[in-house]
Motif scaffolding. Sequence first.
Motif, PDB file in Angstrom:
ATOM      1  N   SER A 296       0.666  -0.937   0.298  1.00 42.34           N
ATOM      2  CA  SER A 296       0.145   0.029   0.500  1.00 42.34           C
ATOM      3  C   SER A 296       0.672   1.912  -0.348  1.00 42.34           C
ATOM      4  O   SER A 296       0.864   2.243  -1.122  1.00 42.34           O
ATOM      5  CB  SER A 296      -0.686  -0.431   1.041  1.00 42.34           C
ATOM      6  OG  SER A 296      -1.892  -1.045   1.183  1.00 42.34           O
ATOM      7  N   ARG A 297       1.605   1.445   0.873  1.00 39.01           N
ATOM      8  CA  ARG A 297       2.523   2.531   1.261  1.00 39.01           C
ATOM      9  C   ARG A 297       3.127   3.153  -0.230  1.00 39.01           C
ATOM     10  O   ARG A 297       3.391   4.008  -0.517  1.00 39.01           O
ATOM     11  CB  ARG A 297       3.567   2.187   2.518  1.00 39.01           C
ATOM     12  CG  ARG A 297       2.823   2.842   3.334  1.00 39.01           C
ATOM     13  CD  ARG A 297       2.259   3.783   4.015  1.00 39.01           C
ATOM     14  NE  ARG A 297       1.602   3.584   4.688  1.00 39.01           N
ATOM     15  CZ  ARG A 297       1.926   3.762   6.118  1.00 39.01           C
ATOM     16  NH1 ARG A 297       3.319   4.076   6.261  1.00 39.01           N
ATOM     17  NH2 ARG A 297       1.168   4.226   6.761  1.00 39.01           N
ATOM     18  N   GLU A 298       3.908   1.503  -0.677  1.00 41.49           N
ATOM     19  CA  GLU A 298       4.439   1.911  -2.561  1.00 41.49           C
ATOM     20  C   GLU A 298       3.447   2.125  -3.559  1.00 41.49           C
ATOM     21  O   GLU A 298       3.615   2.637  -4.465  1.00 41.49           O
ATOM     22  CB  GLU A 298       5.113  -0.184  -2.592  1.00 41.49           C
ATOM     23  CG  GLU A 298       6.524   0.633  -1.484  1.00 41.49           C
ATOM     24  CD  GLU A 298       7.052  -1.024  -1.815  1.00 41.49           C
ATOM     25  OE1 GLU A 298       7.019  -1.985  -3.265  1.00 41.49           O
ATOM     26  OE2 GLU A 298       8.174  -1.358  -1.883  1.00 41.49           O
ATOM     27  N   ALA A 299       2.621   2.179  -3.422  1.00 40.06           N
ATOM     28  CA  ALA A 299       1.186   2.146  -4.573  1.00 40.06           C
ATOM     29  C   ALA A 299       0.943   3.449  -3.900  1.00 40.06           C
ATOM     30  O   ALA A 299       0.569   4.158  -5.320  1.00 40.06           O
ATOM     31  CB  ALA A 299       0.120   0.768  -4.442  1.00 40.06           C
ATOM     32  N   MET A 300       1.171   4.167  -2.740  1.00 41.76           N
ATOM     33  CA  MET A 300       0.485   5.407  -2.672  1.00 41.76           C
ATOM     34  C   MET A 300       1.883   6.335  -2.992  1.00 41.76           C
ATOM     35  O   MET A 300       1.638   7.363  -3.622  1.00 41.76           O
ATOM     36  CB  MET A 300       0.683   5.536  -0.960  1.00 41.76           C
ATOM     37  CG  MET A 300      -0.501   5.362   0.119  1.00 41.76           C
ATOM     38  SD  MET A 300      -0.235   5.332   1.215  1.00 41.76           S
ATOM     39  CE  MET A 300      -0.504   6.771   1.243  1.00 41.76           C
ATOM     40  N   ALA A 301       3.196   6.337  -2.841  1.00 36.90           N
ATOM     41  CA  ALA A 301       4.273   6.672  -3.517  1.00 36.90           C
ATOM     42  C   ALA A 301       3.966   6.585  -5.419  1.00 36.90           C
ATOM     43  O   ALA A 301       4.319   7.734  -5.520  1.00 36.90           O
ATOM     44  CB  ALA A 301       5.338   6.199  -3.077  1.00 36.90           C
ATOM     45  N   ASP A 302       3.900   5.452  -5.630  1.00 36.73           N
ATOM     46  CA  ASP A 302       4.446   4.814  -7.013  1.00 36.73           C
ATOM     47  C   ASP A 302       3.395   6.174  -7.905  1.00 36.73           C
ATOM     48  O   ASP A 302       2.873   7.638  -8.664  1.00 36.73           O
ATOM     49  CB  ASP A 302       3.493   4.309  -7.419  1.00 36.73           C
ATOM     50  CG  ASP A 302       3.068   4.313  -9.389  1.00 36.73           C
ATOM     51  OD1 ASP A 302       4.477   4.002  -9.561  1.00 36.73           O
ATOM     52  OD2 ASP A 302       2.260   3.951  -9.305  1.00 36.73           O
TER      53      ASP A 302
END
Length: 329
Positions: A296-302
């Motif tokens: 989730s946090r990586e998808a938010m960053a992307d």
Amino acid sequence: MTLPNVFVTRKIPENGLELLRSRAKVRVSDQDRPLTRQELLLAVREADGVIGLLSDRIDAEFFDAASRLRGYANYAVGYDNIDVAEATRRGIPVSNTPDVLTKATAELAWALIFAAARRVVETDGVMRSGLWPGWGPLQFIGADVSGKTLGIVGAGRIGTATAMMSRGFDMRVLYLESPSGRRNPALDDTLGAECVPFDRLLAESDFVSVHCPLTPDTRHLFDMDAFRKMKNSAVLVNTARGPVIKEDDLVRALRSGEIAAAGLDVYENEPRMAEGLAALSNAVLLPHVGSATRSSREAMADLAARNLLAMLSGQKPPTCLNPKVLGLS
């Protein structure tokens, strides 16, 4: 070609920063904490684009300081920290990160439901203390979840996902009617859920899970008056925004037995808690970790990076909050 200057107010997962660096000059705050107001205003003076957090107040003063700003991307699904109307007036696109954290936050709501219902944190503390005398039939009695009534306040993406997860527990589902009268067909058709007024949801729910945005109408929606309408055995869970609950009143309600327990991931005055809340054994308290899974946090960053890069190129961001400023709708 001169690359735009991007400022990121706190380090986010590297995948988002790598994407930004492919098309911009990127500067990331070297402070692993929210920036003070003055630090933030000073840091954005040369920025063409900014990625910020929910703790960053994005308002007229911010826009005055960031006089070169061509876009702001919130690293969060909520955006009550942004004065969207002011951004729109100035022609500055802004965005958020919906969808990518829906399941993670819904799962955390369930973690809080079970932790509060079965007194997980309290009993963990007893076990760690070394003072547990051994099993007893009247020790640490909690609440059943299966077959009970779940009330959803805010039947949007995350509220819907939370309600859908109740299928494994054969629960009756109520959800709060919206001011527009719009219903949720997914909940109606899949769960046979009922759309009900607030007072009825409070009176009939064994578990109330909060997922609504923070607006003037939802601020302090849960106050002592609301707690008095709930069952004494009810559990309240909040993974939305802290100020939806009047925290001093919640402390009083938990102390007096007006409601049985609460599970909180957000707070009225983060990172501070209301006086007395931390001492309550019937409160499960988490440090705003609703989206805290790696994916989730990586998808938010992307998504935040793609939003900002689109703004800087004059294109519509994937999740723009005010697309009309780009001549789009």
